[in-house]
Motif scaffolding. Structure first.
Motif, PDB file in Angstrom:
ATOM      1  N   ARG A   6       0.845  -1.185   0.000  1.00  0.00           N
ATOM      2  CA  ARG A   6       0.000   0.000   0.000  1.00  0.00           C
ATOM      3  C   ARG A   6       0.889   1.247   0.000  1.00  0.00           C
ATOM      4  N   PRO A   7       0.682   2.130  -0.963  1.00  0.00           N
ATOM      5  CA  PRO A   7       1.489   3.354  -0.990  1.00  0.00           C
ATOM      6  C   PRO A   7       1.091   4.286   0.153  1.00  0.00           C
ATOM      7  N   THR A   8       2.051   5.016   0.644  1.00  0.00           N
ATOM      8  CA  THR A   8       1.804   6.016   1.673  1.00  0.00           C
ATOM      9  C   THR A   8       1.890   7.387   1.007  1.00  0.00           C
ATOM     10  N   VAL A  13      -0.559  16.148   0.148  1.00  0.00           N
ATOM     11  CA  VAL A  13      -1.609  15.866  -0.841  1.00  0.00           C
ATOM     12  C   VAL A  13      -2.974  15.679  -0.194  1.00  0.00           C
ATOM     13  N   ARG A  14      -3.013  15.549   1.109  1.00  0.00           N
ATOM     14  CA  ARG A  14      -4.287  15.406   1.802  1.00  0.00           C
ATOM     15  C   ARG A  14      -4.919  16.753   2.127  1.00  0.00           C
ATOM     16  N   CYS A  55       0.655  13.419  -5.469  1.00  0.00           N
ATOM     17  CA  CYS A  55      -0.168  12.245  -5.152  1.00  0.00           C
ATOM     18  C   CYS A  55       0.030  11.158  -6.202  1.00  0.00           C
ATOM     19  N   VAL A  56      -0.027  11.546  -7.454  1.00  0.00           N
ATOM     20  CA  VAL A  56       0.156  10.577  -8.543  1.00  0.00           C
ATOM     21  C   VAL A  56       1.548   9.952  -8.467  1.00  0.00           C
ATOM     22  N   ALA A  57       2.561  10.761  -8.223  1.00  0.00           N
ATOM     23  CA  ALA A  57       3.924  10.251  -8.132  1.00  0.00           C
ATOM     24  C   ALA A  57       4.066   9.271  -6.968  1.00  0.00           C
ATOM     25  N   ALA A  58       3.411   9.577  -5.847  1.00  0.00           N
ATOM     26  CA  ALA A  58       3.495   8.691  -4.685  1.00  0.00           C
ATOM     27  C   ALA A  58       2.823   7.349  -4.968  1.00  0.00           C
ATOM     28  N   VAL A  59       1.668   7.407  -5.608  1.00  0.00           N
ATOM     29  CA  VAL A  59       0.959   6.159  -5.929  1.00  0.00           C
ATOM     30  C   VAL A  59       1.754   5.358  -6.962  1.00  0.00           C
ATOM     31  N   ASP A  60       2.272   6.043  -7.967  1.00  0.00           N
ATOM     32  CA  ASP A  60       3.087   5.341  -8.987  1.00  0.00           C
ATOM     33  C   ASP A  60       4.323   4.694  -8.368  1.00  0.00           C
ATOM     34  N   ALA A  61       4.921   5.352  -7.397  1.00  0.00           N
ATOM     35  CA  ALA A  61       6.123   4.810  -6.746  1.00  0.00           C
ATOM     36  C   ALA A  61       5.792   3.563  -5.922  1.00  0.00           C
ATOM     37  N   GLY A  62       4.515   3.443  -5.512  1.00  0.00           N
ATOM     38  CA  GLY A  62       4.114   2.298  -4.708  1.00  0.00           C
ATOM     39  C   GLY A  62       3.695   1.090  -5.494  1.00  0.00           C
ATOM     40  N   GLU A  63       3.639   1.203  -6.829  1.00  0.00           N
ATOM     41  CA  GLU A  63       3.224   0.070  -7.650  1.00  0.00           C
ATOM     42  C   GLU A  63       4.309  -1.005  -7.645  1.00  0.00           C
ATOM     43  N   VAL A  64       3.856  -2.233  -7.636  1.00  0.00           N
ATOM     44  CA  VAL A  64       4.778  -3.364  -7.619  1.00  0.00           C
ATOM     45  C   VAL A  64       4.550  -4.185  -8.898  1.00  0.00           C
TER      46      VAL A  64
END
Length: 66
Positions: A6-8, A13-14, A55-64
């Protein structure tokens, strides 16, 4: 084996994007009010866009990859 990651998201961004300037209902804006409100709204929009990109960069960085 599958592992769920799960990406943090960063706290920035919140934050809610600032509201746009309120327009008067009973009169036109003066030239100074127009410039100030436009500038404030533009800054708020740019801050919101910066947060969205983060936010997009954080979610993309969390992809496996499987």
């Amino acid at each position: 084996m599958t592992r769920l990651v799960r990406p943090t998201l960063p706290p920035e961004v919140r934050k809610e994007t600032p509201a746009l300037s309120v327009m008067p209902k009973n009169r036109d804006l003066s030239q100074d009010e127009t410039l100030i409100n436009w500038s404030n709204d533009r800054v708020a929009r740019n801050i919101g866009e910066t947060r969205r990109k983060a936010c997009v960069a954080a979610v993309d960085a969390g992809e496996v990859s499987p």
